[in-house]
Design a protein around this motif. Structure first.
Motif, PDB file in Angstrom:
ATOM      1  N   ASN A 164      50.007  59.827  82.118  1.00 23.40           N
ATOM      2  CA  ASN A 164      50.374  61.199  83.038  1.00 23.40           C
ATOM      3  C   ASN A 164      51.896  61.149  83.505  1.00 23.40           C
ATOM      4  O   ASN A 164      52.243  59.977  83.934  1.00 23.40           O
ATOM      5  CB  ASN A 164      49.345  61.388  84.171  1.00 23.40           C
ATOM      6  N   ARG A 165      52.449  62.291  83.338  1.00 27.19           N
ATOM      7  CA  ARG A 165      53.792  62.252  84.239  1.00 27.19           C
ATOM      8  C   ARG A 165      53.305  63.024  85.588  1.00 27.19           C
ATOM      9  O   ARG A 165      52.816  64.159  85.367  1.00 27.19           O
ATOM     10  CB  ARG A 165      54.824  63.103  83.158  1.00 27.19           C
ATOM     11  N   ILE A 166      53.549  62.584  86.670  1.00 28.45           N
ATOM     12  CA  ILE A 166      53.062  63.074  87.820  1.00 28.45           C
ATOM     13  C   ILE A 166      54.615  63.721  88.487  1.00 28.45           C
ATOM     14  O   ILE A 166      55.724  62.703  88.729  1.00 28.45           O
ATOM     15  CB  ILE A 166      52.440  62.440  88.731  1.00 28.45           C
TER      16      ILE A 166
ATOM     17  N   GLU B 133      46.637  60.384  75.355  1.00 27.96           N
ATOM     18  CA  GLU B 133      45.217  59.802  75.845  1.00 27.96           C
ATOM     19  C   GLU B 133      44.669  59.091  74.393  1.00 27.96           C
ATOM     20  O   GLU B 133      44.793  59.706  73.464  1.00 27.96           O
ATOM     21  CB  GLU B 133      44.292  61.219  76.299  1.00 27.96           C
TER      22      GLU B 133
ATOM     23  N   GLU C 256      44.913  51.993  87.943  1.00 26.94           N
ATOM     24  CA  GLU C 256      45.959  53.065  87.738  1.00 26.94           C
ATOM     25  C   GLU C 256      47.107  52.042  88.174  1.00 26.94           C
ATOM     26  O   GLU C 256      47.449  51.191  88.813  1.00 26.94           O
ATOM     27  CB  GLU C 256      46.113  54.146  88.546  1.00 26.94           C
TER      28      GLU C 256
ATOM     29  N   ARG D  99      45.027  56.891  79.739  1.00 29.17           N
ATOM     30  CA  ARG D  99      45.608  57.938  79.712  1.00 29.17           C
ATOM     31  C   ARG D  99      46.814  57.885  80.209  1.00 29.17           C
ATOM     32  O   ARG D  99      47.049  57.177  81.351  1.00 29.17           O
ATOM     33  CB  ARG D  99      44.808  59.087  80.560  1.00 29.17           C
TER      34      ARG D  99
ATOM     35  N   VAL E 296      50.978  67.663  87.365  1.00 31.17           N
ATOM     36  CA  VAL E 296      50.550  66.536  86.430  1.00 31.17           C
ATOM     37  C   VAL E 296      50.625  66.914  84.878  1.00 31.17           C
ATOM     38  O   VAL E 296      49.949  67.981  84.434  1.00 31.17           O
ATOM     39  CB  VAL E 296      48.951  65.941  86.723  1.00 31.17           C
ATOM     40  N   THR E 297      51.302  66.314  84.173  1.00 32.70           N
ATOM     41  CA  THR E 297      51.372  66.383  82.668  1.00 32.70           C
ATOM     42  C   THR E 297      50.756  65.241  81.943  1.00 32.70           C
ATOM     43  O   THR E 297      51.324  64.212  82.116  1.00 32.70           O
ATOM     44  CB  THR E 297      52.796  66.842  82.097  1.00 32.70           C
ATOM     45  N   MET E 298      49.730  65.532  81.284  1.00 35.99           N
ATOM     46  CA  MET E 298      49.011  64.544  80.404  1.00 35.99           C
ATOM     47  C   MET E 298      49.937  64.280  79.066  1.00 35.99           C
ATOM     48  O   MET E 298      50.156  65.127  78.243  1.00 35.99           O
ATOM     49  CB  MET E 298      47.828  64.780  79.928  1.00 35.99           C
TER      50      MET E 298
ATOM     51  N   GLU F  28      51.992  57.701  85.342  1.00 32.92           N
ATOM     52  CA  GLU F  28      50.876  56.829  85.721  1.00 32.92           C
ATOM     53  C   GLU F  28      50.079  56.609  84.404  1.00 32.92           C
ATOM     54  O   GLU F  28      49.733  57.362  83.524  1.00 32.92           O
ATOM     55  CB  GLU F  28      49.971  57.988  86.593  1.00 32.92           C
TER      56      GLU F  28
ATOM     57  N   ALA G  95      48.506  70.699  78.632  1.00 32.25           N
ATOM     58  CA  ALA G  95      48.544  69.307  79.330  1.00 32.25           C
ATOM     59  C   ALA G  95      48.950  69.517  80.491  1.00 32.25           C
ATOM     60  O   ALA G  95      48.921  68.318  81.291  1.00 32.25           O
ATOM     61  CB  ALA G  95      49.365  68.253  78.413  1.00 32.25           C
ATOM     62  N   THR G  96      49.641  70.506  81.180  1.00 30.47           N
ATOM     63  CA  THR G  96      50.012  70.523  82.623  1.00 30.47           C
ATOM     64  C   THR G  96      49.178  71.078  83.546  1.00 30.47           C
ATOM     65  O   THR G  96      48.865  72.399  83.325  1.00 30.47           O
ATOM     66  CB  THR G  96      51.621  71.164  82.606  1.00 30.47           C
TER      67      THR G  96
END
Length: 127
Positions: A40-42, A33, A60, A38, A28-30, A108, A19-20
């Motif tokens: 994400n961690r940014i 979803e 977003e 979705r 970015v780590t999803m 996000e 996921a990263t």
């Protein structure tokens, strides 16, 4: 760092955590979803930014977890700190920068009928 080395690092991280995605500016780590969303961690390194971009099929919402975010959305500049957030509407040019000295961490939330990576229009940045 050469492109080959960057790709190797990206591949190594991807094998540990599918996921990263690692970028030169951070990662970015999803987190989750689903149908039409979705999360994400940014993480954005100090002094770095994402390219100015726009999406036709998704909006977003960004929430700052730690650090400082300088957000440029539709030409308007806003500085956000921990616990603050902003909304990026569809079809709106936007970018985020980390003007601080510690990593910027944001959550996000993407919403839309289509969330594919090919729905990213990138613009040339002035600097």
């Amino acid at each position: 760092m050469s492109d080959n080395n960057s790709q190797l690092i990206t591949d190594e991280v991807a094998s540990e955590n599918e996921a990263t995605r690692v970028r030169f500016w951070g990662n970015v780590t999803m987190l989750e979803e689903g149908n039409r969303y979705r999360i994400n961690r940014i993480e954005l390194a100090p002094g770095h930014h994402i390219t100015t971009q726009m999406h036709y099929h998704r909006s977003e919402h960004w929430v700052v977890v730690s650090g400082t975010a300088k957000v440029i959305c539709d030409g308007k500049e806003t500085v956000l700190i921990q616990k603050q957030s902003t909304y990026v509407p569809m079809s709106t040019p936007h970018r985020v920068e980390n003007p601080g000295v510690i990593p910027l961490v944001m959550i996000e939330i993407q919403n839309g009928e289509y969330l594919g990576e090919d729905d990213i229009t990138r613009f040339e940045d002035a600097h």
